[in-house]
Design a protein around this motif. Sequence first.
Motif, PDB file in Angstrom:
ATOM      1  N   VAL A 128       0.852  -1.189   0.000  1.00  0.00           N
ATOM      2  CA  VAL A 128       0.000   0.000   0.000  1.00  0.00           C
ATOM      3  C   VAL A 128       0.890   1.242   0.000  1.00  0.00           C
ATOM      4  O   VAL A 128       2.093   1.162   0.277  1.00  0.00           O
ATOM      5  N   VAL A 129       0.298   2.397  -0.294  1.00  0.00           N
ATOM      6  CA  VAL A 129       1.064   3.647  -0.312  1.00  0.00           C
ATOM      7  C   VAL A 129       1.401   4.080   1.116  1.00  0.00           C
ATOM      8  O   VAL A 129       0.791   3.607   2.084  1.00  0.00           O
ATOM      9  N   GLY A 130       2.370   4.986   1.220  1.00  0.00           N
ATOM     10  CA  GLY A 130       2.856   5.431   2.525  1.00  0.00           C
ATOM     11  C   GLY A 130       1.765   5.961   3.445  1.00  0.00           C
ATOM     12  O   GLY A 130       1.791   5.739   4.658  1.00  0.00           O
ATOM     13  N   GLU A 131       0.766   6.647   2.863  1.00  0.00           N
ATOM     14  CA  GLU A 131      -0.313   7.210   3.675  1.00  0.00           C
ATOM     15  C   GLU A 131      -1.097   6.125   4.417  1.00  0.00           C
ATOM     16  O   GLU A 131      -1.735   6.385   5.432  1.00  0.00           O
ATOM     17  N   LEU A 132      -1.068   4.885   3.860  1.00  0.00           N
ATOM     18  CA  LEU A 132      -1.859   3.800   4.448  1.00  0.00           C
ATOM     19  C   LEU A 132      -1.005   2.780   5.194  1.00  0.00           C
ATOM     20  O   LEU A 132      -1.498   1.756   5.662  1.00  0.00           O
ATOM     21  N   ASP A 133       0.288   3.082   5.288  1.00  0.00           N
ATOM     22  CA  ASP A 133       1.240   2.084   5.763  1.00  0.00           C
ATOM     23  C   ASP A 133       1.235   1.903   7.288  1.00  0.00           C
ATOM     24  O   ASP A 133       1.615   0.850   7.799  1.00  0.00           O
ATOM     25  N   GLY A 134       0.818   2.932   8.002  1.00  0.00           N
ATOM     26  CA  GLY A 134       0.757   2.804   9.455  1.00  0.00           C
ATOM     27  C   GLY A 134       2.101   2.856  10.150  1.00  0.00           C
ATOM     28  O   GLY A 134       2.295   2.206  11.177  1.00  0.00           O
ATOM     29  N   GLY A 135       3.021   3.622   9.614  1.00  0.00           N
ATOM     30  CA  GLY A 135       4.311   3.808  10.277  1.00  0.00           C
ATOM     31  C   GLY A 135       4.166   4.748  11.466  1.00  0.00           C
ATOM     32  O   GLY A 135       3.058   5.180  11.806  1.00  0.00           O
ATOM     33  N   PRO A 136       5.301   5.060  12.115  1.00  0.00           N
ATOM     34  CA  PRO A 136       5.252   5.865  13.346  1.00  0.00           C
ATOM     35  C   PRO A 136       4.602   7.238  13.180  1.00  0.00           C
ATOM     36  O   PRO A 136       4.108   7.800  14.149  1.00  0.00           O
ATOM     37  N   GLN A 137       4.582   7.775  11.934  1.00  0.00           N
ATOM     38  CA  GLN A 137       3.929   9.083  11.706  1.00  0.00           C
ATOM     39  C   GLN A 137       2.426   8.996  11.915  1.00  0.00           C
ATOM     40  O   GLN A 137       1.749  10.006  12.051  1.00  0.00           O
ATOM     41  N   ARG A 138       1.871   7.772  11.851  1.00  0.00           N
ATOM     42  CA  ARG A 138       0.433   7.560  11.956  1.00  0.00           C
ATOM     43  C   ARG A 138      -0.006   7.205  13.376  1.00  0.00           C
ATOM     44  O   ARG A 138      -0.970   6.481  13.554  1.00  0.00           O
ATOM     45  N   ALA A 139       0.743   7.685  14.356  1.00  0.00           N
ATOM     46  CA  ALA A 139       0.379   7.344  15.737  1.00  0.00           C
ATOM     47  C   ALA A 139      -1.047   7.793  16.035  1.00  0.00           C
ATOM     48  O   ALA A 139      -1.444   8.906  15.690  1.00  0.00           O
ATOM     49  N   ILE A 140      -1.802   6.925  16.638  1.00  0.00           N
ATOM     50  CA  ILE A 140      -3.182   7.230  17.028  1.00  0.00           C
ATOM     51  C   ILE A 140      -3.149   7.620  18.508  1.00  0.00           C
ATOM     52  O   ILE A 140      -2.701   6.840  19.352  1.00  0.00           O
ATOM     53  N   ALA A 141      -3.591   8.833  18.807  1.00  0.00           N
ATOM     54  CA  ALA A 141      -3.567   9.298  20.196  1.00  0.00           C
ATOM     55  C   ALA A 141      -4.612   8.538  21.009  1.00  0.00           C
ATOM     56  O   ALA A 141      -5.601   8.051  20.452  1.00  0.00           O
ATOM     57  N   PRO A 142      -4.402   8.430  22.324  1.00  0.00           N
ATOM     58  CA  PRO A 142      -5.411   7.784  23.167  1.00  0.00           C
ATOM     59  C   PRO A 142      -6.780   8.422  22.930  1.00  0.00           C
ATOM     60  O   PRO A 142      -6.885   9.642  22.865  1.00  0.00           O
ATOM     61  N   GLY A 143      -7.789   7.609  22.748  1.00  0.00           N
ATOM     62  CA  GLY A 143      -9.139   8.112  22.511  1.00  0.00           C
ATOM     63  C   GLY A 143      -9.441   8.377  21.051  1.00  0.00           C
ATOM     64  O   GLY A 143     -10.600   8.522  20.667  1.00  0.00           O
ATOM     65  N   ASP A 144      -8.416   8.432  20.205  1.00  0.00           N
ATOM     66  CA  ASP A 144      -8.633   8.683  18.779  1.00  0.00           C
ATOM     67  C   ASP A 144      -8.751   7.383  18.003  1.00  0.00           C
ATOM     68  O   ASP A 144      -8.503   6.308  18.530  1.00  0.00           O
ATOM     69  N   SER A 145      -9.094   7.529  16.719  1.00  0.00           N
ATOM     70  CA  SER A 145      -9.099   6.338  15.876  1.00  0.00           C
ATOM     71  C   SER A 145      -8.531   6.672  14.503  1.00  0.00           C
ATOM     72  O   SER A 145      -8.340   7.843  14.156  1.00  0.00           O
ATOM     73  N   TRP A 146      -8.248   5.641  13.737  1.00  0.00           N
ATOM     74  CA  TRP A 146      -7.728   5.771  12.369  1.00  0.00           C
ATOM     75  C   TRP A 146      -8.490   4.767  11.518  1.00  0.00           C
ATOM     76  O   TRP A 146      -8.673   3.622  11.939  1.00  0.00           O
ATOM     77  N   GLU A 147      -8.935   5.222  10.340  1.00  0.00           N
ATOM     78  CA  GLU A 147      -9.786   4.352   9.521  1.00  0.00           C
ATOM     79  C   GLU A 147      -9.218   4.165   8.122  1.00  0.00           C
ATOM     80  O   GLU A 147      -9.715   4.734   7.159  1.00  0.00           O
ATOM     81  N   PRO A 148      -8.175   3.382   7.983  1.00  0.00           N
ATOM     82  CA  PRO A 148      -7.621   3.168   6.647  1.00  0.00           C
ATOM     83  C   PRO A 148      -8.492   2.212   5.819  1.00  0.00           C
ATOM     84  O   PRO A 148      -9.070   1.268   6.364  1.00  0.00           O
ATOM     85  N   VAL A 149      -8.573   2.507   4.525  1.00  0.00           N
ATOM     86  CA  VAL A 149      -9.215   1.585   3.585  1.00  0.00           C
ATOM     87  C   VAL A 149      -8.098   1.097   2.671  1.00  0.00           C
ATOM     88  O   VAL A 149      -7.568   1.857   1.856  1.00  0.00           O
ATOM     89  N   LEU A 150      -7.706  -0.142   2.853  1.00  0.00           N
ATOM     90  CA  LEU A 150      -6.517  -0.665   2.193  1.00  0.00           C
ATOM     91  C   LEU A 150      -6.903  -1.460   0.951  1.00  0.00           C
ATOM     92  O   LEU A 150      -7.533  -2.515   1.063  1.00  0.00           O
ATOM     93  N   PRO A 151      -6.550  -0.959  -0.244  1.00  0.00           N
ATOM     94  CA  PRO A 151      -6.810  -1.740  -1.458  1.00  0.00           C
ATOM     95  C   PRO A 151      -5.835  -2.914  -1.501  1.00  0.00           C
ATOM     96  O   PRO A 151      -4.634  -2.720  -1.338  1.00  0.00           O
ATOM     97  N   ILE A 152      -6.371  -4.113  -1.691  1.00  0.00           N
ATOM     98  CA  ILE A 152      -5.491  -5.290  -1.683  1.00  0.00           C
ATOM     99  C   ILE A 152      -5.214  -5.693  -3.131  1.00  0.00           C
ATOM    100  O   ILE A 152      -6.080  -6.247  -3.818  1.00  0.00           O
ATOM    101  N   VAL A 153      -4.007  -5.373  -3.587  1.00  0.00           N
ATOM    102  CA  VAL A 153      -3.656  -5.620  -4.983  1.00  0.00           C
ATOM    103  C   VAL A 153      -2.669  -6.775  -5.121  1.00  0.00           C
ATOM    104  O   VAL A 153      -2.404  -7.257  -6.215  1.00  0.00           O
ATOM    105  N   GLN A 154      -2.114  -7.217  -4.025  1.00  0.00           N
ATOM    106  CA  GLN A 154      -1.047  -8.220  -4.095  1.00  0.00           C
ATOM    107  C   GLN A 154      -1.603  -9.632  -4.084  1.00  0.00           C
ATOM    108  O   GLN A 154      -2.764  -9.865  -3.765  1.00  0.00           O
ATOM    109  N   GLU A 155      -0.730 -10.587  -4.409  1.00  0.00           N
ATOM    110  CA  GLU A 155      -1.143 -11.984  -4.468  1.00  0.00           C
ATOM    111  C   GLU A 155      -1.363 -12.577  -3.079  1.00  0.00           C
ATOM    112  O   GLU A 155      -1.029 -11.960  -2.065  1.00  0.00           O
ATOM    113  N   ALA A 156      -1.928 -13.789  -3.070  1.00  0.00           N
ATOM    114  CA  ALA A 156      -2.227 -14.477  -1.815  1.00  0.00           C
ATOM    115  C   ALA A 156      -0.973 -14.571  -0.958  1.00  0.00           C
ATOM    116  O   ALA A 156       0.108 -14.894  -1.449  1.00  0.00           O
TER     117      ALA A 156
END
Length: 471
Positions: A111-139
């Motif tokens: 997936v692209v960097g925006e959806l990767d969930g690295g340390p920049q995507r920290a979710i603060a206590p009480g917050d949430s994150w709602e990624p929609v991940l397109p699955i393009v890769q093989e099994a």
Amino acid sequence: MARKSINRRQLLAGLAGTLAMPSLNRLSFASLPDRPVLPIPPIRDASSGRIHLRIQEGAWSFDGKRRTPTWGFSQDYLGPVLRVRRGSELSIRYENAVSEPVAVHGHGLHVVGELDGGPQRAIAPGDSWEPVLPIVQEAATVWYHSHTHMKTGPQVYKGLAGVIIIDDDNSDSLPLPRRYGVDDIPFVVQDKDFNRDGTLSYNKLGLGRFYAAYVMVNGAIRPRVKVPRGLVRLRILNGSNGRFFNFVFTDGRPFHVVASDGGFLDEPVEVTSLFTNPGERYEILVDFSDGLATTMRSIPADRTPENYQLFDPIQGEQTIGYFEVDRNLSADSEARIPSHLNEIARLDIADAEVTRHFLMETGQPMTINGKAMDMDRIDERVKRGTVEIWELEGDLHNFHAHGCSFQVLAVNGKPPPLHMRGWKDTVITDEKSSFIVRFDYTAPDEFPFMYHCHLLEHEDMGMMGQFVVEE
Ligand code: C2O
Ligand code: CU
Ligand code: CU
């Protein structure tokens, strides 16, 4: 600031020192009269809509008896197995219900960097994150886990990890065992220590290399694994913080590796031992049609061609689980070991336009190319679609890159063993290893991809870098 660099001899001497320490503070599970049965995580299918994963505190029993505080995703420990089909979307809502920030990365997902969930995507206590991940890769069998800045080790240790299964037309057409939890079993191997009061203990040993006394699968110490009298598929994830495992069955039975990190191998590879390091996944087929029980152990890896005897004094021999054939479970009479699994398009060295070199050094801090992780610094800039060779150098580490699957060219200076010739995203680096890769997904400066040692304490102590992938 002067870096303190440590060579291999000093490192091993340091580790030997920690081993000699009496483990006064450790809980003893010595008797273990009732071996816990292997827990099978619940499975959630992405086709039924957004999956809600609540990062929460819980209490879990690793020995089938006493409970200790843990963390999990919508459960007490670890998370459910998520199942998704290639060509569809994996839609998740991560809700942070614990008291510190948590980032959750999809390890092995394309997936692209925006959806990767690295340390920049920290979710603060009480917050949430709602990624929609397109699955393009093989099994493939991939996974999700905490990737919080400097806290990945302790958060994964508490339980923030889970398996993702990707299916596609090819995986559907192969005659492999596919009954979840019966003959298609997620197998997350980890190690932990416990305090006298039975609570989890997390003490970094010798220079951040974490080894613990109790080995567990899916959160159960040395479990009983009940299998049908037939072919069984284990989706092995080395989900430990820092331990290398070399799996064997005590009766010496051979087994077949059918998939590695990023998908199926071209053909099954028969082995009698399988060496794994943290972050790696392998799917194996084990034949129980003889009806006989056997034990899976991890043994010193000096029998492998890669020659890992250096690890012997610190690895020791460990029981992983006790396999028992259960006559109440029907065998899948259709399942067999296919002769052919996949058509892997080989990346060609002749097409490589860029070579990068990564030197991993143990010390205070842990560094790659002399630099410790800095979230404000981009270390490498990659052009999307370019074939590159990444050369790795370092003692007693491994290397994982986000945003790709790669093909291993060399492992510790030698051609990779057959079961490491499929798609990978994590590779051992003791001396020199290398891989060929093409990055097909972009990652901007605000949400770069990471590369790092997947020994989580090394990662937390700085052995990580950031790269962007640009058009
Ligand atoms: Cu499994 Cu950057 O992580
Ligand atoms: Cu990753
Ligand atoms: Cu390392």
